[in-house]
Write an enzyme that holds these catalytic residues in place. Structure first.
Site, short mmCIF file in Angstrom:
data_model
loop_
_atom_site.label_atom_id
_atom_site.label_comp_id
_atom_site.label_asym_id
_atom_site.label_seq_id
_atom_site.Cartn_x
_atom_site.Cartn_y
_atom_site.Cartn_z
N SER A 43 40.53 0.30 36.43
CA SER A 43 41.89 -0.24 36.42
C SER A 43 41.79 -1.66 36.96
O SER A 43 41.66 -1.89 38.15
CB SER A 43 42.83 0.60 37.28
OG SER A 43 42.38 0.66 38.62
N HIS A 156 41.45 7.06 36.80
CA HIS A 156 40.18 7.49 37.39
C HIS A 156 39.86 8.96 37.16
O HIS A 156 38.84 9.45 37.64
CB HIS A 156 40.18 7.22 38.91
CG HIS A 156 40.06 5.78 39.24
ND1 HIS A 156 40.05 5.30 40.52
CD2 HIS A 156 39.91 4.69 38.45
CE1 HIS A 156 39.92 3.99 40.51
NE2 HIS A 156 39.84 3.59 39.26
N GLU A 165 45.30 7.22 43.24
CA GLU A 165 44.52 7.62 44.41
C GLU A 165 45.39 8.12 45.55
O GLU A 165 46.38 7.48 45.92
CB GLU A 165 43.69 6.44 44.94
CG GLU A 165 42.60 5.96 44.01
CD GLU A 165 41.79 4.85 44.66
OE1 GLU A 165 41.19 5.09 45.72
OE2 GLU A 165 41.79 3.73 44.11
N GLU A 206 35.75 8.35 41.71
CA GLU A 206 35.52 7.92 43.09
C GLU A 206 35.30 9.09 44.05
O GLU A 206 35.31 8.93 45.26
CB GLU A 206 36.67 7.04 43.55
CG GLU A 206 36.74 5.75 42.74
CD GLU A 206 37.87 4.84 43.14
OE1 GLU A 206 38.61 5.17 44.09
OE2 GLU A 206 38.02 3.77 42.52
N ASP A 244 47.38 4.79 46.44
CA ASP A 244 47.20 3.73 45.45
C ASP A 244 47.68 4.25 44.12
O ASP A 244 46.91 4.80 43.33
CB ASP A 244 45.73 3.30 45.36
CG ASP A 244 45.50 2.30 44.22
OD1 ASP A 244 46.49 1.75 43.70
OD2 ASP A 244 44.33 2.07 43.86
N GLU A 288 49.18 0.90 48.18
CA GLU A 288 48.59 -0.18 47.38
C GLU A 288 49.12 -0.09 45.96
O GLU A 288 49.19 1.00 45.38
CB GLU A 288 47.07 0.00 47.40
CG GLU A 288 46.31 -0.90 46.44
CD GLU A 288 44.87 -0.45 46.28
OE1 GLU A 288 44.29 -0.74 45.22
OE2 GLU A 288 44.32 0.21 47.20
N ASP A 315 46.80 -5.38 44.98
CA ASP A 315 45.47 -5.44 44.37
C ASP A 315 45.54 -6.18 43.05
O ASP A 315 45.22 -7.37 42.99
CB ASP A 315 44.93 -4.02 44.18
CG ASP A 315 43.59 -3.97 43.45
OD1 ASP A 315 42.93 -5.02 43.35
OD2 ASP A 315 43.20 -2.89 42.96
N LYS A 340 38.23 -7.49 46.73
CA LYS A 340 37.13 -7.03 45.89
C LYS A 340 36.30 -8.23 45.47
O LYS A 340 36.80 -9.13 44.79
CB LYS A 340 37.66 -6.32 44.63
CG LYS A 340 38.42 -5.02 44.91
CD LYS A 340 39.03 -4.49 43.63
CE LYS A 340 39.70 -3.14 43.84
NZ LYS A 340 40.44 -2.69 42.62
N HIS A 368 35.59 -1.14 47.21
CA HIS A 368 34.62 -0.91 46.15
C HIS A 368 35.31 -1.01 44.80
O HIS A 368 36.47 -1.38 44.70
CB HIS A 368 34.03 0.50 46.32
CG HIS A 368 35.07 1.59 46.15
ND1 HIS A 368 34.76 2.91 45.94
CD2 HIS A 368 36.44 1.55 46.16
CE1 HIS A 368 35.86 3.62 45.82
NE2 HIS A 368 36.89 2.82 45.95
N LYS A 391 37.84 0.62 51.83
CA LYS A 391 38.18 1.63 50.83
C LYS A 391 36.98 1.75 49.90
O LYS A 391 36.68 0.83 49.14
CB LYS A 391 39.42 1.17 50.06
CG LYS A 391 39.81 2.04 48.90
CD LYS A 391 40.98 1.41 48.14
CE LYS A 391 41.26 2.17 46.86
NZ LYS A 391 42.31 1.53 46.06
#
Length: 425
Positions: A43, A156, A165, A206, A244, A288, A315, A340, A368, A391
Site C-alpha cells: 500500500s 496485506h 493493520e 506482516e 492503521d 495511522e 503515512d 520509511k 518497515h 513499526k
C-alpha cells in the site's frame, strides 16, 4: 589506510513476498564492506519516490530490478569512487543530482537507497562503531516501543476486514526485551482465541493473523482486548492498541468503500465518527492513515477531534517527504509522521524529515514495509534517531523478527544506559 570507497556492486535478491529487490555492497579501501537491502511496499502513497522496476513481463511479471542494479553499477559507482563514506550527506546529494528528478524516476529510489544505506554501514564498520552510535552519537540509548501487527486486513491479507493493520503496543513494559515477551505471549493468546472461535490462523504479509470470517472491522479490536487479558495483561496499561486502516486503499471518488466487510460506503465524517467511537471503547493510542491521502480536510478534522487524546499518524499523506510534512504542520493535518526510508530514498533525506518533525513538536514512527528483507538497518536507525516508536510487523516471520532481535541486542549492548519509556504518557 584510506577508508575511501573502492568499489560498489549490486545484485537482485528476493523480498519476503518473493518479489525482486536490490542488495548493494560498498567496499572501502581499508577492506571494510557495507551491505544493505531495500524493502518494498504494497500500500504505497502516490507521491512516494519511485521504486524502479524493469517492466519485462518475461521476468518476475515485470517486477525485476535489473535496471536499478545496472544504475548502481554503471552510473552511481563510478561517481562515488574515492569519496570518504562518512560524507553521507554529500554522497546522497550526488546521487540525487545524478538522478535529477523530483521522485527519483531515473535511477530509482531503490537503487539510491541501497547505496545510501550500504555507505552508512560501511562507514560505521570502518570506524568500529555500532550503526546506532555512528548515526546518533554516543548518547543514543533509547529503545523504541514496538507496534506489533497481530491482525491483518486490507491490502496485506485476503481477509474480510477493510482496515489494514491492528497492532498491539506493549507500552507498560519495563524494558524492550520484556515488551517483546508481552507481545509474543499476547500473540499466542490471540491465536488460541481465534482457533477456539473457528477462525483461520494463517498470517498476512506482516505476520498478523488474517482470518476471512470476522463479522466486522471492529471485531479485531474486541479480539485483541480479549487476547491481552488472556495473556495476563491490562489493556491500556500494559498493552495498548494502534490502528492503521490504510484508508487510501478503500477511498474512491470521495467515498470510503468498505466492501470487504460489507459495511458499504462511508463519508469522511462517518469514518471519523467510527474512529472516535472506537477510541472511546478500546485502549487505542495511535491511528495511522485513518483517512485517505487526498482527504487533507478529513485528516485535519480527525486531528482536531481526537488529536489531543491520541497520536494521529500520516503515512501516505506525507510519504517521508519534507514538502508534504511542512504542509501538514502548517495546516495541523496530523501530529505524527510515519518514517520509511524507501519512501524518500536516502538516509540523509530521512534524517531531515525527522528533524522537521522534532522542530514542530510532532512524534514520528520508524517503519518497515510489507515486502521486507533480513536487513535490520531500521532497528539501529530508530535508536539513533531517538525514535521512541518502531513499526516492523508481528512476532513471527523472520524478516520482521530480525529487527526486534537486533533491538534486543542493542539493549544488551547498552546495558544500564538503555532506556525504554512510554511515548504516549
Amino acid at each position: 589506510m584510506s577508508r575511501a570507497i573502492r568499489a560498489i556492486d549490486s545484485m537482485e535478491i528476493l523480498d519476503s513476498r518473493g518479489n525482486p529487490t536490490i542488495r548493494t555492497f560498498v567496499e572501502l579501501e581499508d577492506g571494510t564492506v557495507g551491505v544493505a537491502s531495500v524493502p518494498s511496499g504494497a500500500s504505497t502513497g502516490e507521491n512516494e519516490a519511485l521504486e524502479l522496476r524493469d517492466g519485462d513481463p518475461k521476468r518476475f511479471g515485470g517486477k525485476g530490478v535489473l535496471k536499478a542494479v545496472a544504475n548502481v553499477k554503471e552510473v552511481i559507482a563510478p561517481r562515488l569512487k574515492g569519496i570518504d563514506p562518512i560524507r553521507q550527506q554529500e554522497i546522497d546529494q550526488i546521487m540525487i543530482e545524478l538522478d535529477s528528478t523530483k521522485f527519483k524516476k531515473n535511477l530509482g529510489a531503490n537503487a539510491i537507497l541501497s547505496v545510501s544505506m550500504a555507505v552508512c554501514r560501511a562507514a560505521a564498520k570502518s570506524l568500529g562503531l555500532p550503526l546506532y552510535e555512528y548515526i546518533g552519537g554516543c548518547s543514543a540509548n533509547r529503545l523504541p516501543v514496538p507496534m506489533l501487527n497481530v491482525l491483518n486486513g486490507g491490502a496485506h491479507a485476503d481477509s474480510s476486514v477493510d482496515f489494514q493493520e491492528f497492532m498491539i503496543v506493549p507500552l507498560g513494559a519495563p524494558t524492550f526485551t520484556e515488551a517483546m515477551r508481552y507481545a509474543a505471549e499476547t500473540f499466542h493468546a490471540l491465536k488460541k482465541i481465534l482457533k477456539e472461535k473457528g477462525h483461520a490462523t494463517s498470517v498476512g504479509d506482516e505476520g498478523g493473523f488474517a482470518p476471512n470470517t470476522l463479522k466486522s472491522n471492529e471485531e479485531p479490536c474486541e479480539l485483541i482486548v480479549e487476547a491481552i487479558e488472556k495473556a495476563g495483561y491490562r489493556p491500556g496499561e500494559d498493552i495498548a492498541i494502534a490502528l492503521d486502516p490504510a484508508a487510501s486503499s478503500f477511498y474512491k471518488d470521495g467515498k470510503y468503500v468498505l466492501s470487504r466487510s460489507g459495511a458499504g460506503e462511508k463519508t469522511s465524517d462517518e469514518i471519523i465518527e467510527i474512529l472516535k467511537d472506537w477510541v472511546s471503547k478500546y485502549p487505542i493510542v495511535s491511528i495511522e492513515d485513518g483517512l485517505g491521502e487526498e482527504d487533507w480536510d478529513g485528516f485535519k478534522k480527525l486531528t482536531q477531534e481526537i488529536g489531543d487524546k491520541i497520536q494521529i499518524v500520516g503515512d501516505d499523506i506525507f510519504v517521508t517527504n519534507t514538502e508534504f510534512i511542512k504542509k501538514g504542520i502548517e495546516l495541523g493535518t496530523a501530529n505524527s509522521v510515519l518514517i520509511k526510508l524507501n519512501q524518500i530514498g536516502s538516509v540523509s533525506e530521512t534524517v531531515e524529515a525527522i528533524r522537521l518533525c522534532r522542530e514542530a513538536g510532532w512524534t514520528y514512527v520508524v517503519s518497515h514495509r510489507s515486502g521486507e528483507t533480513e536487513d535490520d538497518f531500521i532497528a539501529d536507525f530508530t535508536v539513533a534517531m531517538d525514535g521512541r516508536q518502531i513499526k516492523t510487523g508481528s512476532t513471527c516471520r523472520s524478516e520482521r523478527l530480525c529487527k526486534y532481535n537486533r533491538l534486543m541486542e542493542i539493549e544488551r549492548e547498552l546495558g544500564k544506559a538503555a532506556r525504554y519509556e512510554n511515548p504516549y504518557s
